[in-house]
Design an enzyme around this catalytic site. Structure first.
Site, short mmCIF file in Angstrom:
data_model
loop_
_atom_site.label_atom_id
_atom_site.label_comp_id
_atom_site.label_asym_id
_atom_site.label_seq_id
_atom_site.Cartn_x
_atom_site.Cartn_y
_atom_site.Cartn_z
N LYS A 151 0.85 -1.19 0.00
CA LYS A 151 0.00 0.00 0.00
C LYS A 151 0.89 1.25 0.00
O LYS A 151 1.97 1.15 0.60
CB LYS A 151 -0.92 0.00 1.23
CG LYS A 151 -1.78 -1.24 1.39
CD LYS A 151 -2.92 -1.31 0.41
CE LYS A 151 -3.73 -2.59 0.59
NZ LYS A 151 -4.89 -2.68 -0.31
N LYS A 177 2.20 -9.37 -2.50
CA LYS A 177 1.05 -9.46 -3.42
C LYS A 177 0.76 -8.10 -4.03
O LYS A 177 0.77 -7.09 -3.32
CB LYS A 177 -0.17 -9.97 -2.63
CG LYS A 177 -1.47 -10.06 -3.42
CD LYS A 177 -2.62 -10.46 -2.51
CE LYS A 177 -3.96 -10.21 -3.11
NZ LYS A 177 -4.13 -8.87 -3.69
N ASP A 179 -1.80 -5.33 -5.66
CA ASP A 179 -3.20 -5.02 -5.41
C ASP A 179 -4.01 -5.34 -6.68
O ASP A 179 -3.44 -5.45 -7.77
CB ASP A 179 -3.39 -3.56 -5.02
CG ASP A 179 -4.25 -3.46 -3.76
OD1 ASP A 179 -3.89 -2.70 -2.84
OD2 ASP A 179 -5.24 -4.22 -3.69
N GLU A 180 -5.32 -5.49 -6.52
CA GLU A 180 -6.16 -5.94 -7.64
C GLU A 180 -6.15 -4.96 -8.80
O GLU A 180 -6.42 -5.34 -9.96
CB GLU A 180 -7.59 -6.20 -7.17
CG GLU A 180 -8.40 -4.97 -6.80
CD GLU A 180 -8.13 -4.47 -5.39
OE1 GLU A 180 -8.64 -3.40 -5.03
OE2 GLU A 180 -7.33 -5.12 -4.68
N HIS A 269 -7.82 -13.30 -7.11
CA HIS A 269 -8.47 -12.20 -6.42
C HIS A 269 -9.91 -12.15 -6.94
O HIS A 269 -10.16 -12.45 -8.11
CB HIS A 269 -7.76 -10.88 -6.71
CG HIS A 269 -8.15 -9.79 -5.77
ND1 HIS A 269 -9.40 -9.18 -5.79
CD2 HIS A 269 -7.47 -9.22 -4.74
CE1 HIS A 269 -9.45 -8.28 -4.82
NE2 HIS A 269 -8.31 -8.28 -4.16
N LYS A 309 -12.54 -5.61 7.44
CA LYS A 309 -13.25 -4.41 6.97
C LYS A 309 -14.34 -4.72 5.94
O LYS A 309 -15.21 -3.88 5.70
CB LYS A 309 -12.24 -3.43 6.36
CG LYS A 309 -11.67 -3.88 5.02
CD LYS A 309 -10.68 -2.89 4.42
CE LYS A 309 -10.26 -3.35 3.06
NZ LYS A 309 -9.14 -2.55 2.50
C1 CAP Z 1 -6.88 -5.68 1.32
C2 CAP Z 1 -7.13 -5.55 -0.18
C3 CAP Z 1 -7.86 -6.76 -0.80
C4 CAP Z 1 -9.17 -7.14 -0.19
C5 CAP Z 1 -10.02 -7.97 -1.14
C6 CAP Z 1 -7.92 -4.31 -0.46
O1 CAP Z 1 -6.14 -4.60 1.78
O2 CAP Z 1 -5.92 -5.41 -0.85
O3 CAP Z 1 -8.05 -6.40 -2.15
O4 CAP Z 1 -8.95 -7.87 0.96
O5 CAP Z 1 -11.22 -8.35 -0.53
O6 CAP Z 1 -7.61 -3.70 -1.49
O7 CAP Z 1 -8.84 -3.99 0.26
P1 CAP Z 1 -5.99 -4.36 3.35
P2 CAP Z 1 -11.59 -9.90 -0.28
O8 CAP Z 1 -5.28 -5.54 3.93
O9 CAP Z 1 -5.20 -3.11 3.45
O10 CAP Z 1 -7.36 -4.22 3.91
O11 CAP Z 1 -10.40 -10.48 0.41
O12 CAP Z 1 -12.80 -9.88 0.57
O13 CAP Z 1 -11.83 -10.49 -1.61
MG MG Z 2 -6.69 -5.03 -2.74
#
Ligand code: CAP
Ligand code: MG
Length: 428
Positions: A151, A177, A179-180, A269, A309
């Site tokens: 991040k 990892k 991010d998406e 993801h 969250k």
């Molecule tokens: C988490 C995350 C993931 C989510 C995806 C985000 O970041 O990188 O993409 O967890 O959701 O962008 O929110 P944090 P899920 O660790 O900073 O929260 O796992 O429910 O598919």
């Molecule tokens: Mg993410």
């Protein structure tokens, strides 16, 4: 019109083991009965349309899907396997989750669960590595694996990305990892990031003596996605990451084929899932999505956290964990049950608002055969990402040994600072 549709309703029909079964939750529109809705769902998702047609043949009647069980608002439909092309997931989903969601006679419709007959299930590859294979790659036997999403999500350069990745790895993280929404933007080109990160990965492995890997996001136009996967294999990588729902089932199947040849694992993801999985009356359940992902063959998939969250109810997270990991799922995990045969288990990934203070709770809920992913929970640590990584690892070690976080924090500064910052509270 309804008479015709009612020909697709047969509550005496006993599904054959070769039928694909779907469990729907149906809410008919006003003026329509559940039987009206059931007939329409079975008809429009198999061979029928709104009227009888002169081109119908007696042999085609055998392909008609049957609404074979109505239990309150729950509808079970049995589909003869010959309706489907073996190994073609987009075709299957276009059938059982296609036009039916838009019918006027139906107010709400949700595909809750699918039971796959053996021949159809085994026409897909399934995971190449699965939980056991991934643990072998990383040489981690028992404890949860750790992952961190760098991040801020976007904006870092490839060099800054790799430098931070190094800090996380030497701090104890197993998997860096992407991010998406990180792909190959101008400020962080894919191939430069790949090169820089694997240089740092190799260095971190030497310094820690632990295996480290990188879930690099190859989500892109399909041919470019395959080129990026090839580049990962050439760089000595073990994984690719893909946003499986925006890539689509066809793209994912193609990526799975490519990764089979390249011997790469797939981290899935599920960005976009909540657009159609969150509404409990309409859409497709994450459980059904997890079936498709396991069959096509991702090695890791996000399942939610309960404590974090993002919306992830306890029952759903547990059902997803079991549906991904078990050889045979019973009604707790999947109402229709599923025998997964030779299809390997998928490694559940818990992610979204996690930080060291939540680790013991998370492990008590979902167990230790998981991947714990923390982005903000590592990079938000007051002493920086390396301390954040160390704190996460300390929390996991404490949970594995049964020591309370408070007592562990007494002589572990990184964990203490994390607890001072975020405490133990779960997200409201
Ligand atoms: C988490 C995350 C993931 C989510 C995806 C985000 O970041 O990188 O993409 O967890 O959701 O962008 O929110 P944090 P899920 O660790 O900073 O929260 O796992 O429910 O598919
Ligand atoms: Mg993410």
């Amino acid at each position: 019109m309804s008479e015709w549709y009612h020909q697709f309703v047969d509550l005496k029909y006993k599904p054959s083991p070769t039928d694909l079964l779907c469990l729907f939750k149906v809410q008919p529109a006003s003026g329509f009965t559940i039987k009206d809705a059931a007939g329409r769902v079975a008809s429009e998702s198999s061979v029928g349309t709104w009227t009888e047609v002169t081109t119908m043949r007696p042999r085609i009647r055998k392909l008609m899907a049957k609404a074979c069980r109505i239990d309150g608002s729950l509808l079970t439909v049995a589909y003869p396997i010959r309706l489907f092309e073996l190994g073609n997931m987009p075709q299957i989903i276009s059938s059982i989750a296609g036009n039916i969601f838009g019918m006027k006679a139906i107010r709400n419709l949700r595909l809750e669960d699918i039971r796959w007959p053996k021949k159809l299930a085994e026409s897909f590859r399934g995971p190449a590595f699965g939980t056991r294979g991934i643990r072998r790659i990383l040489r981690v036997e028992k404890r949860p694996l750790t992952a961190t999403v760098l991040k801020p999500k976007l904006g870092l350069t490839a060099k800054e990305h790799a430098r931070a990745g190094y800090d996380a790895w030497v701090g104890g993280i197993d998997l860096l990892k992407d991010d998406e929404n990180l792909s190959s933007q101008t400020f962080n080109r894919f191939r430069e990031r790949l090169k820089e990160c694997f240089k740092m990965r190799d260095r971190a492995e030497k310094e820690t003596g632990e295996r480290k890997s990188y879930l690099i996001n190859v989500t892109a136009e399909a041919r470019e996605m395959l080129q990026r996967a090839k580049a990962v294999a050439e760089a000595g990588g073990e994984y690719v990451m893909a946003d499986i729902l925006t890539v689509g089932w066809s793209g994912l199947q193609t990526l799975r084929e490519e990764c089979q040849d390249l011997k790469l694992a797939i981290h899935a993801h599920r960005a976009f899932h909540a657009a159609f999985t969150r509404n409990s009356l309409h859409g497709m359940s994450m459980l059904a999505v997890s079936d498709v992902a396991r069959l096509i063959g991702v090695d890791q998939l996000h399942i939610g956290t309960v404590v974090g969250k993002l919306e992830s109810p306890l029952e759903e997270v547990i059902a997803l964990r079991d549906n991904l990991q078990r050889k045979r799922t019973n009604s707790n995990a999947s109402p229709l049950g599923q025998d997964w045969g030779r299809i390997r288990p998928v490694f559940p990934t818990c992610s979204g608002g996690l930080h060291p203070g939540l680790v013991p709770k998370l492990i008590r809920i979902v167990g230790t055969d998981i991947i714990v992913q923390a982005g903000g929970g590592v990079w938000g640590h007051p002493d920086g990402g390396r301390a954040g990584a160390i704190a996460l690892r300390q929390a996991i070690e404490a949970a594995m040994s049964g020591e309370s976080l408070k007592s562990c924090a007494r002589d572990h500064r990184e964990l203490r600072r994390a607890l001072e910052t975020w405490g133990l509270a779960t997200f409201k």
